[in-house]
Write an enzyme that holds these catalytic residues in place. Structure first.
Site, PDB file in Angstrom:
ATOM      1  CB  SER A 106      -0.942   0.009   1.213  1.00 23.46           C
ATOM      2  OG  SER A 106      -1.909  -1.001   1.099  1.00 23.46           O
ATOM      3  CB  THR A 159      -3.572   4.356   1.644  1.00 26.57           C
ATOM      4  OG1 THR A 159      -3.314   2.992   1.316  1.00 26.57           O
ATOM      5  CG2 THR A 159      -4.209   5.047   0.451  1.00 26.57           C
ATOM      6  CD  GLU A 275      -6.771   3.668   3.075  1.00 25.21           C
ATOM      7  OE1 GLU A 275      -6.078   2.704   2.720  1.00 25.21           O
ATOM      8  OE2 GLU A 275      -6.563   4.308   4.133  1.00 25.21           O
ATOM      9  CG  ASP A 280      -5.378  -4.383   2.564  1.00 25.77           C
ATOM     10  OD1 ASP A 280      -4.888  -5.060   1.645  1.00 25.77           O
ATOM     11  OD2 ASP A 280      -4.776  -4.148   3.631  1.00 25.77           O
ATOM     12  CG  HIS A 284      -4.215  -8.678   4.375  1.00 34.15           C
ATOM     13  ND1 HIS A 284      -3.121  -9.188   3.718  1.00 34.15           N
ATOM     14  CD2 HIS A 284      -4.174  -7.336   4.186  1.00 34.15           C
ATOM     15  CE1 HIS A 284      -2.442  -8.201   3.157  1.00 34.15           C
ATOM     16  NE2 HIS A 284      -3.064  -7.063   3.416  1.00 34.15           N
ATOM     17  CG  ASP A 322      -3.921   0.329  -2.170  1.00 36.97           C
ATOM     18  OD1 ASP A 322      -4.888  -0.427  -2.379  1.00 36.97           O
ATOM     19  OD2 ASP A 322      -3.461   0.527  -1.028  1.00 36.97           O
ATOM     20  CG  HIS A 323      -2.797  -3.464  -3.090  1.00 37.04           C
ATOM     21  ND1 HIS A 323      -3.598  -4.275  -2.320  1.00 37.04           N
ATOM     22  CD2 HIS A 323      -2.246  -2.572  -2.223  1.00 37.04           C
ATOM     23  CE1 HIS A 323      -3.521  -3.917  -1.059  1.00 37.04           C
ATOM     24  NE2 HIS A 323      -2.718  -2.865  -0.971  1.00 37.04           N
TER      25      HIS A 323
END
Length: 386
Positions: A106, A159, A275, A280, A284, A322-323
């Site tokens: 990130s 971020t 954000e 995210d 995970h 971001d991904h």
């Protein structure tokens, strides 16, 4: 060779210093969390596609951390076939690779979006030689625009930090917090109180912010009443909790920040980064339930941004990630009930392209396949280049 060894040293230090802050990276989830069984849906409004100008006066940049196409579609399914995000008719894809890895983290991903450069994983607002690179938020400030950051993580996390700080290591939370004082940011809302107050140097940075004229609040009910001026809103000791505990903090903080920025900006306009951090974290944890909860929360924050932009007529909204995290696949679902069943090949990030959605004047610039650094360059050209 020496540069590679230096980067490895940085990353090793990062892993040690940020362990306590980033426990979500090793979070476990039960098998039952692979399926979201549906919940209460919310109504989605369709906004007009007519705007006052060809170039934006304001940009609202929303980052769904870890949000790939599957995460988006999980939210769409869970909300029974509708998202606010669907108002964004211009759609593209972003390549996310960092300077030193096929799979970005990130920090490097955020820096690519904020600074327009490729850098190493773990870098915050610096290049591969660890030299500071000006962010779009800082450049907006220099041009007299109002600026803001909102996050459902600690505001010092990778971020949001990449838009305002310059540090060689994303785990340097206290140094990142101190960097906020080097800017003239109008408003920031998120977690991370301890990085400003419980510091190794013994300083309480919130005292310094108060001296600079900022209103400092930790209660979201007080934060949401602020209409103008400078605001520091820190809503958690470190990270904000999951949705069941934090409630609608992100949409409320988004609406509040946009109101403050609009009132502060005058004729100059503003830049805001918002954000949705914990999409995210659900990735995970390989938890479909967590991902869906966070995706729906993020979409409602997007709804606040779109409502502002539709009324204003001079605001560009850009939404991306971001991904992607978890390599999420949707292997079952039901639009009528909102049920979503996910599967995951990894508990880490993946290398796939992520979507880019846009709405407002200049939205057509964000179509097609582009590098993540191009998103920065397109926003900068539209907002800051005369």
């Amino acid at each position: 060779m020496l540069k590679n060894l230096f980067i490895l040293f940085i990353l090793a230090g990062m892993a040690f210093t940020s362990f306590a802050q980033d426990a979500y990276l090793t979070a476990d989830s039960e098998d039952t969390e692979k399926t979201y069984n549906g919940g209460e849906s919310y109504k989605v409004k369709t906004f007009p596609q007519k705007f006052k100008s060809d170039k934006p006066k304001n940009i609202i940049f929303l980052i769904g951390d870890g949000m790939g196409v599957a995460q988006v579609f999980s939210g769409l399914t869970a909300n029974q076939g509708k998202l606010f995000l669907e108002n964004c008719k211009h759609i593209g894809f972003s390549k996310t690779q960092s300077a030193d890895d096929y799979i970005t983290d990130s920090a490097a991903g955020g820096t690519a979006l904020s600074c327009g450069i490729k850098t190493y994983n773990g870098a915050i607002g610096v290049n591969t030689d660890t030299l500071a690179v000006k962010t779009i938020l800082e450049e907006a400030e220099e041009k007299g625009l109002a600026t803001g950051l909102v996050s459902s993580s600690a505001i010092t996390h990778a971020t949001p930090a990449s838009f305002i700080a310059h540090q060689k290591n994303r785990g340097m939370y206290e140094e990142i917090a101190a960097d906020f004082l080097n800017t003239d940011i109008d408003v920031f809302i998120g977690g991370g109180i301890q990085h400003f107050t419980k510091r190794a140097d013994g300083k309480n940075l919130l005292v310094d912010f108060a001296k600079k004229g900022y209103q400092v609040e930790s209660d979201i009910d007080k934060i949401k009443k602020v209409k103008k001026g400078k605001l520091v809103g820190l809503t958690a000791d470190v990270h904000t909790a999951r949705i069941a505990e934090r409630g609608d903090m992100l949409p409320v903080a988004t609406e509040t920040a946009l109101r403050i920025l609009d009132n502060n900006s005058g004729d100059k306009g503003f830049f805001a980064m918002i954000e949705g951090s914990q999409i995210d974290w659900g990735g995970h944890a390989n938890s479909t339930v967590y991902i869906v909860e966070e995706m729906l929360d993020f979409d409602q924050a997007i709804g606040k941004a779109l409502a502002f932009a539709a009324k204003d007529g001079e605001t560009l909204v850009v939404v991306t990630a971001d991904h992607e995290t978890g390599g999420m696949a949707i292997i079952g679902g039901d639009m009528s009930s909102g049920m979503v069943k996910g599967a995951y090949p990894t508990a880490g990030h993946s290398a796939v392209m992520v979507p880019v959605f846009s709405y407002g004047p200049g939205a057509e610039e964000f179509m097609g396949i582009m590098d993540n650094t191009e998103i920065h360059k397109k926003m900068k050209k539209l907002l800051l280049d005369n």
